[in-house]
Design an enzyme around this catalytic site. Structure first.
Site, short mmCIF file in Angstrom:
data_model
loop_
_atom_site.label_atom_id
_atom_site.label_comp_id
_atom_site.label_asym_id
_atom_site.label_seq_id
_atom_site.Cartn_x
_atom_site.Cartn_y
_atom_site.Cartn_z
N ASP A 146 57.04 59.99 23.66
CA ASP A 146 55.66 59.67 23.30
C ASP A 146 54.73 60.85 23.58
OD1 ASP A 146 56.87 57.23 23.02
OD2 ASP A 146 56.01 56.38 24.84
N GLU A 186 65.45 55.48 18.52
CA GLU A 186 64.80 54.60 19.50
C GLU A 186 65.70 54.38 20.70
OE1 GLU A 186 61.48 54.32 19.51
OE2 GLU A 186 61.61 53.39 17.53
N SER A 203 49.57 54.07 23.40
CA SER A 203 48.19 54.26 23.86
C SER A 203 48.18 54.93 25.23
CB SER A 203 47.44 52.93 23.88
OG SER A 203 48.09 52.00 24.70
N SER A 256 35.63 53.40 31.10
CA SER A 256 36.35 53.15 29.85
C SER A 256 35.60 52.12 29.02
CB SER A 256 37.76 52.62 30.17
OG SER A 256 38.33 52.06 29.00
N ALA A 279 50.69 47.86 21.67
CA ALA A 279 51.26 47.68 20.34
C ALA A 279 52.48 48.56 20.12
CB ALA A 279 50.19 48.00 19.28
N GLU A 291 53.32 59.43 34.20
CA GLU A 291 53.70 58.07 33.80
C GLU A 291 54.84 57.53 34.67
OE1 GLU A 291 53.27 57.12 29.77
OE2 GLU A 291 54.89 55.66 29.74
#
Ligand code: GLA
Length: 412
Positions: free
Chosen positions: A192, A48, A142, A82, A138, A180
Site C-alpha cells: 500500500d 493479493e 486510507s 481531522s 474500504a 503501521e
C-alpha cells in the site's frame, strides 16, 4: 431500483482549501501551515496477500487522496486535527512515541515521525490537520494515504530530500511500513505504501517484495494507459463491515510463515510454481485439514498470475487480463478464504454484465472489488452491480473510477 452512488475524487484545489480552512479553525490565529501535501489511496490490480510472502503485486494510485496541512514546531509536540474526528485534538510528544505507547488514528501519523527518527533523520514536532476523499475501511488504503501524506510533509519541512527521487521514496515507504507495523500495530506488508509513494500517473507499479532487493528493484513502473486501450477500472466499495479483520489478516500471515518454515524456504516466493504439487504433498503430514496447502497454493499461483498480468499489460494486451483477475478472485475466495458475500456478488454481477474481469482487491473480508470494463460499458456494469445489491437487500455500495493517478507529493 436505486441509481449508483459515485464517490468523486477532489481536485487538488479543493483538497488544499479544505485543509487550509480546517487548519485555521483548529489552530486559530496561530499562523498558516507551511504547506499542503497529499497522498493517494491505492487499488491493487492483482497480487493479493503476496507482499508479506516476498511476492509480486501490481497496484495503481487512486485519484482519491488524503490531504495534510502541516506546520513544523520547534519543540517535540505533535498536535493533530481531522475533518473525520471534528472537535478532537490528538496530542503527543515525540519522545513518548514508541511501540505500544500510542493509540488512535494519530499513531499512523506520529509513527511516521518516529520511524524517520529511528532512521537517524532529524525530526521535530508539528501541528497538522487532515481531510480525505479516500473511503475509510474500504480496502483502498486510507491508512497508507495518511502515512504517506505525512511522510512527504515531514520530508520537505525537515529538509530530508527523500521524496526527490525513487530510491528516497523507497526509504519513505520503509518508514511508513514501520509506522503501521510497529506503532499502529497492524501487521501489513508494504504494497500500500509503495503504491502511494511510488506509483505514477498512467502506470501500475510492479511491487517486488523479495527479501534483499535494492530499492530500485523493489518497484518497477508498468505503463498502464487504460484510456488509450478503451478501458476503465471500476471500483466498488461494498461498504460491508466485517469483524475480526485484524485477527484474520494476522492469522493468514502467520500461517504462511509457518508453511515457509516447514518447507525450509525464506518466504513462499521461493516455492517453484512448476513444483507446486510436490511442495503441497510435503506439507501433508503437518496439514491434516489441508489449510496450509490451500493458503500456499493461493500465494504461489497468485504470484505467477501477477507476473503473467504484467507481461500482458507490457505487451499492450491489457484487454486480455480478465481471466487472470477471475482466477485470482476464485483463489482468494476458495483457497485463501478472505472474500465475502458482497465481494462475490460484485464479481458475479459485473462479469454477467460484460466486465472483462473482476476480483476483490486489498485485504478482503469486506472492502472493495474491481471490474475492468470497456469504457462505454461503465454505466451498464455499475447499474448491474447496484441492481444485484438491491435485489439481495444489501446496503448500497459506492462506485469509484480509478485511472492510474499521481503519487504522494506537495500539493500547495
Ligand atoms: C492489505 C495490506 C497489504 C496487503 C493486502 C493484501 O492491504 O495492507 O500489505 O497485504 O492487504 O494483498
Amino acid at each position: 431500483m436505486s441509481t449508483p452512488e459515485w464517490l468523486e475524487s477532489w481536485s487538488d484545489d479543493e483538497g488544499a482549501r479544505r485543509v487550509r480552512d480546517l487548519f485555521a479553525r483548529v489552530f486559530g490565529d496561530d499562523g498558516a501551515p507551511d504547506g499542503v501535501w497529499s497522498a493517494p489511496g491505492r487499488v491493487n490490480l492483482i497480487g493479493e496477500h503476496t507482499d508479506y510472502n516476498g511476492g509480486l503485486a501490481l497496484p495503481t494510485a487512486l485519484p482519491h487522496r488524503t490531504y495534510v496541512a502541516l506546520r513544523h514546531r520547534d519543540d517535540d509536540v505533535v498536535r493533530l486535527g481531522s475533518a473525520q474526528a471534528p472537535g478532537e485534538l490528538w496530542t503527543a510528544r515525540l519522545a513518548d512515541v514508541a511501540p505500544g505507547a500510542v493509540t488512535g488514528w494519530g499513531a499512523y501519523v506520529a509513527g511516521v515521525a518516529w520511524a524517520l527518527a529511528q532512521d537517524g533523520h532529524p525530526v521535530r514536532g508539528f501541528d497538522a490537520v487532515v481531510d480525505s476523499c479516500v473511503p475509510f475501511g474500504a480496502g483502498l488504503s486510507s491508512s497508507a494515504a495518511l502515512e504517506c501524506a505525512v511522510a512527504v510533509a515531514l520530508d520537505e519541512t525537515g529538509d530530508l530530500g527523500l521524496a526527490a527521487d525513487d530510491a528516497g521514496r523507497a526509504a519513505l515507504v520503509t518508514a511508513c511500513v514501520r509506522a503501521e507495523n510497529e506503532i499502529a500495530g497492524a501487521p501489513t506488508g508494504g504494497m500500500d505504501q509503495a503504491a502511494s509513494l511510488r506509483a505514477t500517473a498512467g502506470h501500475a507499479l510492479l511491487v517486488d517484495s523479495r527479501p534483499g532487493l535494492s530499492a530500485l528493484e523493489s518497484g518497477t513502473p508498468v505503463p498502464f494507459d487504460l484510456a488509450a486501450a478503451g478501458l476503465t477500472l471500476l471500483v466498488v466499495d461494498t461498504r460491508a463491515e466485517h469483524a475480526l479483520v485484524d485477527g484474520q489478516y494476522a492469522e493468514r500471515r502467520a500461517t504462511c510463515e509457518r508453511a515457509a518454515a516447514l518447507l525450509g524456504v525464506e518466504t513462499l516466493r521461493d516455492v517453484d510454481p512448476a513444483r507446486l504439487d510436490e511442495t503441497l504433498a510435503a506439507l501433508g503430514p503437518h496439514d491434516p485439514d489441508g489449510v496450509l496447502a490451500r493458503r500456499v497454493r493461493h500465494v504461489v499461483t497468485e504470484i505467477d498470475r501477477t507476473a503473467r498480468f504484467r507481461d500482458l499489460v507490457a505487451a499492450g494486451r491489457a484487454d486480455e487480463v480478465g481471466p487472470l483477475m477471475v482466477a485470482s478472485h476464485t483463489s482468494l475466495r476458495d483457497d485463501y478464504e478472505v472474500s465475502a458475500r458482497e465481494l462475490d456478488l460484485v464479481v458475479d454481477a459485473a462479469l454477467a454484465a460484460g466486465a472483462l474481469g473482476a476480483r476483490m482487491t486489498g485485504g478482503g473480508f469486506g472492502g472493495s472489488a474491481i471490474a475492468l470494463v470497456r469504457a462505454d460499458a461503465v454505466d451498464t456494469v455499475a447499474a448491474a452491480v447496484q441492481d444485484a445489491f438491491d435485489a439481495a437487500g444489501l446496503r448500497a455500495p459506492g462506485f469509484l473510477l480509478a485511472p492510474p493517478s499521481a503519487p504522494a507529493g506537495r500539493t500547495a
